[in-house]
Structure formats: C-alpha cells, structure tokens
Design a protein around this motif. Structure first.
Motif, PDB file in Angstrom:
ATOM      1  N   LEU A   1      30.132 -10.577   7.361  1.00  0.00           N
ATOM      2  CA  LEU A   1      28.946  -9.972   7.904  1.00  0.00           C
ATOM      3  C   LEU A   1      27.608 -10.099   7.197  1.00  0.00           C
ATOM      4  CD1 LEU A   1      29.427  -6.135   7.121  1.00  0.00           C
ATOM      5  CD2 LEU A   1      31.295  -7.628   7.414  1.00  0.00           C
ATOM      6  N   SER A   2      26.586 -10.621   7.790  1.00  0.00           N
ATOM      7  CA  SER A   2      25.245 -10.950   7.287  1.00  0.00           C
ATOM      8  C   SER A   2      24.434  -9.711   6.867  1.00  0.00           C
ATOM      9  CB  SER A   2      24.551 -11.742   7.945  1.00  0.00           C
ATOM     10  OG  SER A   2      23.989 -10.950   9.278  1.00  0.00           O
ATOM     11  N   ALA A   3      23.632  -9.680   6.059  1.00  0.00           N
ATOM     12  CA  ALA A   3      22.696  -8.764   5.583  1.00  0.00           C
ATOM     13  C   ALA A   3      22.141  -7.836   6.594  1.00  0.00           C
ATOM     14  CB  ALA A   3      21.576  -8.956   4.588  1.00  0.00           C
ATOM     15  N   ASP A   4      21.908  -8.426   7.810  1.00  0.00           N
ATOM     16  CA  ASP A   4      21.289  -7.802   8.989  1.00  0.00           C
ATOM     17  C   ASP A   4      22.063  -7.359  10.036  1.00  0.00           C
ATOM     18  OD1 ASP A   4      21.509 -10.676   9.038  1.00  0.00           O
ATOM     19  OD2 ASP A   4      20.351 -10.738  10.925  1.00  0.00           O
ATOM     20  N   GLY A   5      23.495  -7.606   9.593  1.00  0.00           N
ATOM     21  CA  GLY A   5      24.384  -6.780  10.603  1.00  0.00           C
ATOM     22  C   GLY A   5      25.094  -7.678  11.562  1.00  0.00           C
ATOM     23  N   ARG A   6      24.741  -8.943  11.543  1.00  0.00           N
ATOM     24  CA  ARG A   6      25.445  -9.966  12.540  1.00  0.00           C
ATOM     25  C   ARG A   6      26.956 -10.072  11.909  1.00  0.00           C
ATOM     26  NH1 ARG A   6      22.610 -15.104  11.156  1.00  0.00           N
ATOM     27  NH2 ARG A   6      21.371 -13.792   9.802  1.00  0.00           N
TER      28      ARG A   6
ATOM     29  N   MET B   1      19.320  -8.554  19.993  1.00  0.00           N
ATOM     30  CA  MET B   1      20.384  -8.954  19.239  1.00  0.00           C
ATOM     31  C   MET B   1      20.909 -10.012  20.209  1.00  0.00           C
ATOM     32  SD  MET B   1      22.749  -7.977  16.486  1.00  0.00           S
ATOM     33  CE  MET B   1      21.429  -7.329  15.670  1.00  0.00           C
TER      34      MET B   1
ATOM     35  N   SER C   1      27.629 -11.534  20.933  1.00  0.00           N
ATOM     36  CA  SER C   1      28.409 -10.463  20.668  1.00  0.00           C
ATOM     37  C   SER C   1      28.132  -9.363  19.380  1.00  0.00           C
ATOM     38  CB  SER C   1      29.850 -10.952  20.787  1.00  0.00           C
ATOM     39  OG  SER C   1      29.978 -11.825  19.866  1.00  0.00           O
ATOM     40  N   ASP C   2      27.852  -8.429  19.646  1.00  0.00           N
ATOM     41  CA  ASP C   2      27.798  -7.355  18.395  1.00  0.00           C
ATOM     42  C   ASP C   2      28.738  -6.209  18.883  1.00  0.00           C
ATOM     43  OD1 ASP C   2      24.935  -5.660  19.953  1.00  0.00           O
ATOM     44  OD2 ASP C   2      26.186  -6.752  20.985  1.00  0.00           O
TER      45      ASP C   2
ATOM     46  N   THR D   1      30.820  -1.487  11.241  1.00  0.00           N
ATOM     47  CA  THR D   1      29.777  -1.719  10.122  1.00  0.00           C
ATOM     48  C   THR D   1      29.270  -0.945   9.507  1.00  0.00           C
ATOM     49  OG1 THR D   1      28.908  -2.681  12.209  1.00  0.00           O
ATOM     50  CG2 THR D   1      28.670  -4.109  10.553  1.00  0.00           C
TER      51      THR D   1
ATOM     52  N   LEU E   1      28.167  -2.939   0.806  1.00  0.00           N
ATOM     53  CA  LEU E   1      27.190  -4.172   0.729  1.00  0.00           C
ATOM     54  C   LEU E   1      26.266  -4.155  -0.278  1.00  0.00           C
ATOM     55  CD1 LEU E   1      26.543  -4.662   4.715  1.00  0.00           C
ATOM     56  CD2 LEU E   1      27.163  -6.692   2.998  1.00  0.00           C
TER      57      LEU E   1
ATOM     58  N   LEU F   1      24.942  -7.029  -2.050  1.00  0.00           N
ATOM     59  CA  LEU F   1      24.212  -7.960  -1.512  1.00  0.00           C
ATOM     60  C   LEU F   1      22.678  -7.532  -1.055  1.00  0.00           C
ATOM     61  CD1 LEU F   1      26.608  -8.967   1.471  1.00  0.00           C
ATOM     62  CD2 LEU F   1      26.332 -10.224  -0.837  1.00  0.00           C
TER      63      LEU F   1
ATOM     64  N   LEU G   1      28.045 -18.940  10.390  1.00  0.00           N
ATOM     65  CA  LEU G   1      27.266 -17.737  10.883  1.00  0.00           C
ATOM     66  C   LEU G   1      25.905 -18.014  11.639  1.00  0.00           C
ATOM     67  CD1 LEU G   1      27.581 -14.693  10.522  1.00  0.00           C
ATOM     68  CD2 LEU G   1      25.953 -14.814   8.491  1.00  0.00           C
TER      69      LEU G   1
ATOM     70  N   THR H   1      25.575 -17.364  15.508  1.00  0.00           N
ATOM     71  CA  THR H   1      24.779 -16.264  16.032  1.00  0.00           C
ATOM     72  C   THR H   1      23.364 -16.143  16.204  1.00  0.00           C
ATOM     73  OG1 THR H   1      24.161 -15.279  13.439  1.00  0.00           O
ATOM     74  CG2 THR H   1      26.594 -14.759  14.673  1.00  0.00           C
TER      75      THR H   1
ATOM     76  N   GLN I   1      16.594 -14.051  10.383  1.00  0.00           N
ATOM     77  CA  GLN I   1      17.699 -12.884  10.727  1.00  0.00           C
ATOM     78  C   GLN I   1      17.422 -12.056  11.831  1.00  0.00           C
ATOM     79  OE1 GLN I   1      17.570 -10.885   7.122  1.00  0.00           O
ATOM     80  NE2 GLN I   1      18.566 -12.413   5.983  1.00  0.00           N
TER      81      GLN I   1
END
Lengths: 264, 264
Positions: A87-92, B1, B4-5, B11, B18, B21, B165, B169, B253
């Motif tokens: 999971l990336s910092a921005d929520g992807r 976005m 797929s989310d 999350t 997190l 990060l 990623l 995405t 992002q």
DNA sequence: CGAGTTATTGATGTTTGTCAAGTCTAGTGG
DNA sequence: CCACTAGACTTGACAAACATCAATAACTCG
C-alpha cells in the motif's frame, strides 16, 4: 505486436545468447518439475535442521506481517498460497506478489527495517518463521544456507521482472492468459497437478494484480473459454481446466491464438 | 482515483502501521540524502578493501553482461547510469530497471546461473566487477559484507515493487511524473543536484520503461510543462528543471495537480 | 430460502495507442 | 560556414483497447 518494438536491431544478434532460455520439451519439463519439487523439499529440510523455525498454521485471510511493522523475521511457506499487498502512502493498494510452497516472504523488509507490504494467506497453510538475525549467523557458519537464501532473493527479483514485462508488453487477454500460465507453472514446478487448478482470488484481486479492472478480467476469461484455451469446472467459476498449457502460454506470448505452438 | 480501490475497508485500520512511512520534512530529507550518500561511499570502501574488484570504464552503449551469458560476477556501479534490458523468449524487449551509483547489477543471475537481462550503460561511468564465488566466501568471513549484500538485494525488490505499483495504479501523466520524481530522488539520495536533471533516455526508452508509447510520454511531458511542474532547459529537451519536487510528487500520487502538497 | 457477495455481460465514454505530418537538433561533408 | 540529413521530438486526427456504469445472473453462507 503490442507497443514499442524499437530495439529490434539489437535482438537479432543475441539469438545465440538466448540458447539458455530455449523451450523445454514436455518430458524434460516434467523432470524439471520433479527436480524443482525435490529442491524445495531439500531446502525446507536444510532450514528445519540448521535454524530454529516457528511453525504456524494460517487460514484464509490471516496476516503474518503488515506494512510498517518492524522487520524481524523472514517467512517460508510450507503450504498454502499467499498474496503480498503493497500500500502506497496515498492509499493505492496493489497485489505485488503471489507466494507458493517453498517461497520466502519478507525480503523487502531487510533494507528499511520495516516490512514493505502485508502478507495475507489466501487459503489454509503452514508458514515457518525464522528470526533474521539468527539466520544471518547461521549463514555465516553454513555457506549452503547463504547460497539458498541468495537464490531465493534472486528468484524473487526475476519473478518481479517477469511481472513488469507482462504488465508493460501484453494486452489484457494475454495478461490474463499469462497469469493463469504462471499459476499453473508455479504448481507444476512444485510437483502439483495442473490440469485442474483453483484460483483462490476474486476477479477484483486478479485485476488488481494485473493492472486491469474486474470486468476486463471476466471478459478475458470468457474469451479464453470461447477459444477453448481454458474451461471452467461444472460448478463455480474458480476452478479452471487447462487442456493444453502450451497453447495457453503461446497465446499469452503472441497475444493471439497460435497455430502449432510446438514449432521453433 | 484510478482503477480498483476495492480494499479501502482494510486501509483505514492500518494508518498506525504506516507511521514508519511518514513523510520527512525537507530538512530531514536533505540530511537523509547526505547520510545515504555516505552509506554508499562506505559500502564501496568496504567492498574495495575486503574483496577483489575489477574496475572498468564504460561509455554510453557499452554492455557489461548479456541475457543468457553464464553468471559469474556481480557488478557495482561507481558512477554513471545503467539500464537493465529484459528480453522475453518471444522477442519482447523491456527496460526493467535503472541503476545509479552504488547500485548492484546481476542479482537476477544468481538463481538460474545465467544473466536474466542485458546491462547497458547510458553514459560514461565506472563499474566494479566482483566474482560471485569469492564474494560468497568473503561474506562468510565478514558478516557486515553479507548484510550489505542482503540490503542491496532487498532494496532492489522494494524498488521493483514500486515499479509495479506505478504501472498498475497510475494513469500515463502521473506515471511520467512519478518517473521523473524517482530519477530526481535517486540523484538526491546520492547527494547530487536535482534542480536540473538530464534524462539520458529517449522518449521511446522512457515509454518502454513505463509501459507507454513515446507519443504518450511526449504529451505527458508537454502537459507537465504546461502545468509548470517541470520545465525544459533553453536548448534541448533532455534537460529538465523541477521547481518543486514536492508538487511533482503529489501530482504523481494523486494523478492531478494538488493544491498544497504540504498538508497532511 | 434469502441476503450478500461475486461474476457476467452490454452500452457507453475515456484513455491511450496508431498513423501521419512536420519541427527541432546534432552531426556530416561540401 | 552552410546546406543536408538522420534521428529525436512534438502535435494532431483517428481508432482501438480498456474503464466505467448499469443491469442481471450465479453462487455462498447463514
């Protein structure tokens, strides 16, 4: 062919260099599979005899480590199937890897001291946990253990590159075909049956892994069925039969139905 | 976005995990860059004092190893920039990685005994070659060397996942923005200037690396210029200025121009 | 059996690839 | 020094692939 084929000039000269990648015949593939399965069994044996492993049974949905947790252990899959979720910092959120028996998990955590993704079980299985510091110590004493570890990390790098290649160069249908071939190969190389396989992922997860939407995955699967490259078991649409893995693989590679995949 | 989310539910619960990060402030980023540059210098010093390295000067276009060649050495980049070219059995060619000072090359060859890609210099530089067998022996004697090696392999796995990623995405524009940010970060973390960077790749190569066509890359760059996220140097379109790397990164992002990237 | 998830399929829109000019740049040779 | 040229880049018009939206069907689990 899909997208840029700009480097064609340099490829011809390297035909010879590719000899090592020549296709194996079905017979030698089978032998290779058994060999590979033995190698995995041997690796697991070596580990369990030389280092302290904590065994843990997991069920579908269980997590063995999560993004951001302090890195401490590496994990080896004795049975079952895992997905790695980044999971990336921005929520992807992204499925960045699939793990089968004999695969290691947690390598990405070594560099930064924190796990870089979530490891989630997709069905019941058994995971072995090994403290990284004790593993390092054991590697210093036992060179074959170090070789094993390096080969596992290397294999992960290779696999990840194959993913990138697939994502960048294949259209949707071929990507799905490639995914199924990969899954079947993963089972085959561990000595498991592959004429009938169960994808324990939803269409949404497959799509996420392949950079597609769930609808596109569904349509691609339907198309593969129409082209008789795969078929669903009577009940349910998670069990897939592959009448001829070679045909499926060549469909993935050429992006179209290939006549005579056994040709050189 | 984009796309797929579906996993949004899980999350939220992991915000805490997190924490590791969390974004660094510009000041600490700078400190981190210097630290990182020192780490690389230290690693290179450790290598050159503990194992036998063969130094080699390369010019743009030179190849240090090729797909299919028998694996024997690992390579470390002392200066210059390399690309790794993977070619699949059916002729697809793909840039699967970029390498900067301090990066290792050849890891993928360990598992199969043959190099899995071509390593090609993109400008002049110096590469150090180390025999893998002697390195293994040295690692057994010198634990810190083994740690170094593992961290390098781990970092490569992490980087490769970031690529996946991005490919899966991000829409085209964001992918290009992400690519430029990555390039700038790579330079920054090695203590180099990043307000003005030179991409030593053609649009076609960038497109290949990002899974886009050269036209799409060109359009994306033009758009980034229009949005004032980057600008070209007076002469030539290979030199890029980045007025605010933070803005560029948040564009990558979020996939759109972000107002106030310093917000939490 | 029924609610909720998962999958399929169709209609439509957007993104990106493809094709086709045309421009800019660097390098070559007169 | 100036054409001339070849490669790299840009831009537009159009087409194809894929995403999105929506409706329906199939399966799962209580």
């Amino acid at each position: 062919m899909h997208r840029s084929d700009l480097y064609a000039s340099s490829t011809a000269a390297q035909g010879g260099a590719l000899a090592g990648l020549a296709m194996a015949t079905p017979a030698s593939q089978h032998a290779e599979a058994r060999l590979n399965g033995q190698r995995i069994a041997e690796a697991l044996r070596l580990l369990s005899t030389t280092v302290d492993v904590q065994r843990r049974i997991v069920r579908a949905g269980d997590t063995v480590y999560q993004t951001g947790q302090r890195f401490s252990h590496l994990y080896i899959l004795n049975s079952g199937i895992f997905k790695l979720l980044s999971l990336s910092a921005d929520g992807r959120e992204q499925v960045v890897g699939l793990k089968f028996r004999g695969d290691w998990m947690g390598f990405a955590g070594i560099a930064k001291g924190h796990y870089a993704c979530d490891a989630v079980a997709m069905d019941t299985g058994e995971v072995w946990a090994i403290r990284y510091d004790t593993l390092l110590a054991a590697c210093a004493r036992q060179p074959e253990l170090m070789v094993l570890l390096h080969e596992a990390m290397s294999a992960e790098i290779v696999r990840e590159r194959e993913s990138v290649l697939s994502l960048c160069t294949l259209p949707a249908d071929a990507r799905v075909a490639d995914f199924i071939s990969y899954w079947a190969d993963s089972l085959a190389s561990r000595g498991l049956r592959t004429d009938q396989i169960t994808l324990c992922m939803t269409r949404a997860e497959i799509g996420n892994y392949l950079g597609l939407t769930l609808e596109t995955v569904s349509r691609a699967l339907s198309k593969l069925v129409r082209e008789r490259l795969i078929s669903f078991a009577q009940k349910g649409r998670r069990d897939i039969s592959i009448p001829d893995i070679g045909l499926l693989r060549s469909y993935a590679q050429r992006g179209q139905t290939a006549a005579g995949h056994t040709l050189q």
